[in-house]
Scaffold this motif. Sequence first.
Motif, PDB file in Angstrom:
ATOM      1  N   ILE A 191     -44.362 -18.192 -15.837  1.00 43.35           N
ATOM      2  CA  ILE A 191     -44.459 -17.802 -17.248  1.00 43.35           C
ATOM      3  C   ILE A 191     -43.491 -16.657 -17.537  1.00 43.35           C
ATOM      4  CG2 ILE A 191     -45.982 -16.763 -18.994  1.00 43.35           C
ATOM      5  CD1 ILE A 191     -48.285 -18.317 -17.586  1.00 43.35           C
ATOM      6  N   ALA A 192     -43.453 -15.684 -16.650  1.00 38.86           N
ATOM      7  CA  ALA A 192     -42.532 -14.553 -16.836  1.00 38.86           C
ATOM      8  C   ALA A 192     -41.092 -15.034 -16.914  1.00 38.86           C
ATOM      9  CB  ALA A 192     -42.702 -13.549 -15.701  1.00 38.86           C
ATOM     10  N   ARG A 193     -40.716 -15.973 -16.058  1.00 40.53           N
ATOM     11  CA  ARG A 193     -39.349 -16.492 -16.089  1.00 40.53           C
ATOM     12  C   ARG A 193     -39.035 -17.193 -17.407  1.00 40.53           C
ATOM     13  NH1 ARG A 193     -40.090 -16.852 -10.535  1.00 40.53           N
ATOM     14  NH2 ARG A 193     -41.217 -18.822 -10.656  1.00 40.53           N
ATOM     15  N   HIS A 194     -39.990 -17.944 -17.921  1.00 46.71           N
ATOM     16  CA  HIS A 194     -39.783 -18.606 -19.208  1.00 46.71           C
ATOM     17  C   HIS A 194     -39.562 -17.580 -20.321  1.00 46.71           C
ATOM     18  CE1 HIS A 194     -40.402 -23.032 -18.991  1.00 46.71           C
ATOM     19  NE2 HIS A 194     -40.941 -22.729 -17.820  1.00 46.71           N
ATOM     20  N   LEU A 195     -40.383 -16.556 -20.343  1.00 48.70           N
ATOM     21  CA  LEU A 195     -40.258 -15.536 -21.393  1.00 48.70           C
ATOM     22  C   LEU A 195     -38.939 -14.776 -21.274  1.00 48.70           C
ATOM     23  CD1 LEU A 195     -43.931 -14.203 -21.383  1.00 48.70           C
ATOM     24  CD2 LEU A 195     -42.815 -15.466 -23.247  1.00 48.70           C
ATOM     25  N   LEU A 196     -38.564 -14.408 -20.058  1.00 49.61           N
ATOM     26  CA  LEU A 196     -37.301 -13.694 -19.859  1.00 49.61           C
ATOM     27  C   LEU A 196     -36.122 -14.571 -20.280  1.00 49.61           C
ATOM     28  CD1 LEU A 196     -38.025 -12.019 -16.399  1.00 49.61           C
ATOM     29  CD2 LEU A 196     -37.821 -10.844 -18.611  1.00 49.61           C
ATOM     30  N   ALA A 197     -36.212 -15.869 -20.013  1.00 44.53           N
ATOM     31  CA  ALA A 197     -35.139 -16.783 -20.405  1.00 44.53           C
ATOM     32  C   ALA A 197     -35.002 -16.878 -21.915  1.00 44.53           C
ATOM     33  CB  ALA A 197     -35.384 -18.169 -19.814  1.00 44.53           C
ATOM     34  N   GLN A 198     -36.090 -16.596 -22.631  1.00 43.60           N
ATOM     35  CA  GLN A 198     -36.070 -16.601 -24.093  1.00 43.60           C
ATOM     36  C   GLN A 198     -35.598 -15.259 -24.663  1.00 43.60           C
ATOM     37  OE1 GLN A 198     -39.953 -17.666 -25.622  1.00 43.60           O
ATOM     38  NE2 GLN A 198     -40.128 -19.445 -24.281  1.00 43.60           N
ATOM     39  N   GLY A 199     -35.300 -14.312 -23.780  1.00 42.72           N
ATOM     40  CA  GLY A 199     -34.883 -13.000 -24.238  1.00 42.72           C
ATOM     41  C   GLY A 199     -36.031 -12.077 -24.568  1.00 42.72           C
ATOM     42  N   LYS A 200     -37.250 -12.461 -24.161  1.00 37.47           N
ATOM     43  CA  LYS A 200     -38.414 -11.614 -24.404  1.00 37.47           C
ATOM     44  C   LYS A 200     -38.525 -10.562 -23.304  1.00 37.47           C
ATOM     45  CE  LYS A 200     -39.422 -14.518 -27.684  1.00 37.47           C
ATOM     46  NZ  LYS A 200     -39.054 -14.196 -29.096  1.00 37.47           N
ATOM     47  N   GLU A 209     -45.143 -25.780 -13.766  1.00 31.43           N
ATOM     48  CA  GLU A 209     -44.028 -25.597 -14.695  1.00 31.43           C
ATOM     49  C   GLU A 209     -44.440 -25.915 -16.122  1.00 31.43           C
ATOM     50  OE1 GLU A 209     -40.321 -24.916 -16.429  1.00 31.43           O
ATOM     51  OE2 GLU A 209     -41.178 -24.255 -14.522  1.00 31.43           O
ATOM     52  N   ASP A 210     -45.270 -26.925 -16.313  1.00 31.26           N
ATOM     53  CA  ASP A 210     -45.715 -27.293 -17.660  1.00 31.26           C
ATOM     54  C   ASP A 210     -46.709 -26.273 -18.219  1.00 31.26           C
ATOM     55  OD1 ASP A 210     -44.089 -29.496 -17.688  1.00 31.26           O
ATOM     56  OD2 ASP A 210     -45.656 -30.897 -17.074  1.00 31.26           O
ATOM     57  N   ILE A 211     -47.539 -25.704 -17.345  1.00 33.92           N
ATOM     58  CA  ILE A 211     -48.438 -24.628 -17.782  1.00 33.92           C
ATOM     59  C   ILE A 211     -47.611 -23.443 -18.258  1.00 33.92           C
ATOM     60  CG2 ILE A 211     -50.199 -22.968 -17.042  1.00 33.92           C
ATOM     61  CD1 ILE A 211     -51.095 -25.077 -14.979  1.00 33.92           C
ATOM     62  N   ALA A 212     -46.587 -23.096 -17.486  1.00 32.13           N
ATOM     63  CA  ALA A 212     -45.735 -21.958 -17.831  1.00 32.13           C
ATOM     64  C   ALA A 212     -45.035 -22.179 -19.159  1.00 32.13           C
ATOM     65  CB  ALA A 212     -44.712 -21.719 -16.727  1.00 32.13           C
ATOM     66  N   ALA A 213     -44.493 -23.383 -19.352  1.00 37.25           N
ATOM     67  CA  ALA A 213     -43.782 -23.676 -20.595  1.00 37.25           C
ATOM     68  C   ALA A 213     -44.720 -23.596 -21.791  1.00 37.25           C
ATOM     69  CB  ALA A 213     -43.134 -25.058 -20.511  1.00 37.25           C
ATOM     70  N   GLU A 214     -45.923 -24.124 -21.646  1.00 39.73           N
ATOM     71  CA  GLU A 214     -46.878 -24.113 -22.755  1.00 39.73           C
ATOM     72  C   GLU A 214     -47.357 -22.692 -23.049  1.00 39.73           C
ATOM     73  OE1 GLU A 214     -49.244 -25.574 -25.874  1.00 39.73           O
ATOM     74  OE2 GLU A 214     -47.548 -26.442 -24.772  1.00 39.73           O
ATOM     75  N   ALA A 215     -47.635 -21.913 -22.005  1.00 37.29           N
ATOM     76  CA  ALA A 215     -48.082 -20.536 -22.211  1.00 37.29           C
ATOM     77  C   ALA A 215     -47.007 -19.711 -22.901  1.00 37.29           C
ATOM     78  CB  ALA A 215     -48.467 -19.901 -20.879  1.00 37.29           C
ATOM     79  N   ALA A 216     -45.758 -19.851 -22.447  1.00 32.97           N
ATOM     80  CA  ALA A 216     -44.660 -19.105 -23.066  1.00 32.97           C
ATOM     81  C   ALA A 216     -44.473 -19.526 -24.513  1.00 32.97           C
ATOM     82  CB  ALA A 216     -43.368 -19.323 -22.272  1.00 32.97           C
ATOM     83  N   LYS A 217     -44.628 -20.811 -24.782  1.00 28.08           N
ATOM     84  CA  LYS A 217     -44.508 -21.310 -26.158  1.00 28.08           C
ATOM     85  C   LYS A 217     -45.601 -20.717 -27.044  1.00 28.08           C
ATOM     86  CE  LYS A 217     -44.833 -25.634 -28.795  1.00 28.08           C
ATOM     87  NZ  LYS A 217     -45.062 -27.105 -28.678  1.00 28.08           N
TER      88      LYS A 217
END
Length: 323
Positions: A39-48, A202-210
């Motif tokens: 989840i952290a990686r997804h958020l960082l990739a979004q610039g968060k 990976e899908d949990i992470a993507a959904e949580a970040a979304k």
Amino acid sequence: MIKAVRNMRTLTDGHLATEKTGENMFLVMGITGRTGGSIARHLLAQGKRVRALVRDRARASDWALRGVDVVEGDMSDPNAIAEALAGVDGAFIMLPPVYMPSRDFSESRVLIDAYSQALRITPPPRLVVLSSNGAEKTSGLGAITPLSLLERELDDLPCPTAFIRPGSFYENFLHGLQSARDGVFATFYANTAEKQPMTAIEDIAAEAAKLLSSAAWIGKRVIELGSMVSADEIAAALGAVIGREVEAKSVPREEWAGTLHAMGFPEGQTWAFEEIYDGVNAHWIGFGVDGTEQVEGTTSAREVFSAAQETALHGTQDRSDFA
């Protein structure tokens, strides 16, 4: 008091605040584990911007180097959690899995109580909670029981809350990359052809970040996340990765305890695991609960197994992915 590692300052009232950069800040619990780290990686990739509460900041040093605001504190301390929540735009929380819990689930109850207190002291603008399919039930859940307790405890929070209920993790079957090399994938599913809810981390992470970074909502949401996949399909995916035909075979019910002992479970500590599969096989635990949202998984079992096989061969796994 929790201590900041970097990019943090302490306010006079003891609460942590981020330096104002115009970027959203999100608290991610469990960042040193697979799910929180993803989840952290997804958020960082979004610039968060990401904040993490960890017991031992040395274990999160790689995250600090990536720009994460790492703060030190205990997950069982509601004041530490409340301070980490201060000033964030959203938060993701989870319970560490306990595969061999005490009968009263006391290990998890301490953390649930800490979360409940902290989230009432410092409610975030939005909250995402990792739960599980079956958490709407109040009995017959085995090791899923703490997530049912967590949902009920947080049901009346004064902030928008989304509970993600995934199916069984594909990652739980990674042992098959070795154990199925004899051509057999042993499973506790009674009917290997019957499709069950399954999900990739990976899908949990993507959904949580979304959920954390997209449009706000009001009240409570419950999201069933995953795809319907059979044990036969898991066996086929394992076979495709290891390069041989693999057949799924159900372990007879009377052999469960012995099989689990052989897998490393101590005597008398298999009940919580057994109860989960009894519930799944009896259709007590599953998807399709009224009032829930359904989100289909996009990562396949074969993709998860292939990535794990690649990691095993080349040692490319990020250490932060492991609890």
